[in-house]
Design a protein around this motif. Structure first.
Motif, PDB file in Angstrom:
ATOM      1  N   ILE A 163     -17.137  11.749  34.550  1.00 37.35           N
ATOM      2  CA  ILE A 163     -17.025  10.476  35.417  1.00 37.35           C
ATOM      3  C   ILE A 163     -16.573  10.681  36.170  1.00 37.35           C
ATOM      4  N   PRO A 176     -22.738  10.516  33.931  1.00 37.33           N
ATOM      5  CA  PRO A 176     -23.012   8.719  33.514  1.00 37.33           C
ATOM      6  C   PRO A 176     -24.868   8.343  34.058  1.00 37.33           C
ATOM      7  N   TYR A 190     -16.462   3.707  32.181  1.00 37.79           N
ATOM      8  CA  TYR A 190     -17.811   3.178  32.043  1.00 37.79           C
ATOM      9  C   TYR A 190     -18.575   2.604  32.874  1.00 37.79           C
ATOM     10  N   ILE A 224     -22.957   3.162  33.201  1.00 38.02           N
ATOM     11  CA  ILE A 224     -23.239   2.564  31.779  1.00 38.02           C
ATOM     12  C   ILE A 224     -23.542   1.346  31.470  1.00 38.02           C
TER      13      ILE A 224
END
Length: 192
Positions: free
Chosen positions: A70, A100, A126, A131
């Motif tokens: 991340i 990602p 996320y 994403i």
């Protein structure tokens, strides 16, 4: 094992010895250790991946329990989602950890001890890294899936599903049999 008296770097994470006895993630340089998922959870992960894989275009594939970076900088964050849909080229390259940009879907199956992290922290992380799809699966009866899609850098609800779920994943339609994620298999030698 001794630990450094500081936040871990991504290189520290990479250098950790392999240990499958526990579940590890790195959150802002802090090593987070949890028990491994129990049997029902593991079976649901495997069955979800088996349902998804044949429905995806050849340019994508399904992986379970892979490292997703991340934040590579200082302090780093590395998550290990239950299921990830990534590029077939990344799978062919045998990536040890994923960026990602190469991931279109992350799925977390809710567990005791991680529900808040999955619903709040990972939800934000996320989305922040772009994403496109995030699914949360709750194995409590009836098994359900909550889908989110990235819109303007934030997740918006793409529906809640139980039973048989038809979803759009990028440009593909996928159909999932959610009860089968946890149901017992029929006895192949029994009467049908």
């Amino acid at each position: 094992m001794s630990w450094p008296d500081r936040l871990l770097t991504l290189n520290d994470w990479i250098a950790l010895p392999e240990d499958n006895s526990r579940w590890y993630e790195l959150v802002e340089g802090v090593l987070v250790v949890s028990p491994r998922p129990v049997s029902k959870h593991q079976r649901a992960v495997w069955r979800l991946a088996a349902q998804l894989e044949p429905q995806l275009p050849a340019s994508q594939g399904v992986l379970t329990e892979v490292e997703l970076v991340i934040e590579p900088g200082s302090p780093p964050t590395v998550r290990v989602p239950d299921v990830l849909v990534g590029s077939a080229s990344g799978i062919e390259a045998n990536l040890p950890r994923w960026k990602p940009a190469d991931v279109s879907l992350v799925v977390e199956i809710l567990s005791d001890g991680t529900k808040r992290t999955d619903r709040v922290t990972k939800f934000a992380e996320y989305a922040e890294v772009g994403i496109e799809h995030y699914w949360l699966i709750d194995l409590d009866e009836p098994v359900s899936l909550t889908a989110f899609q990235l819109v303007d850098e934030h997740y918006e609800s793409a529906g809640e599903h139980a039973g048989r779920a038809a979803l759009t994943l990028s440009d593909s339609r996928v159909v999932l049999d959610l009860p089968s994620l946890t149901s017992a298999r029929p006895d192949p030698g029994g009467d049908a």
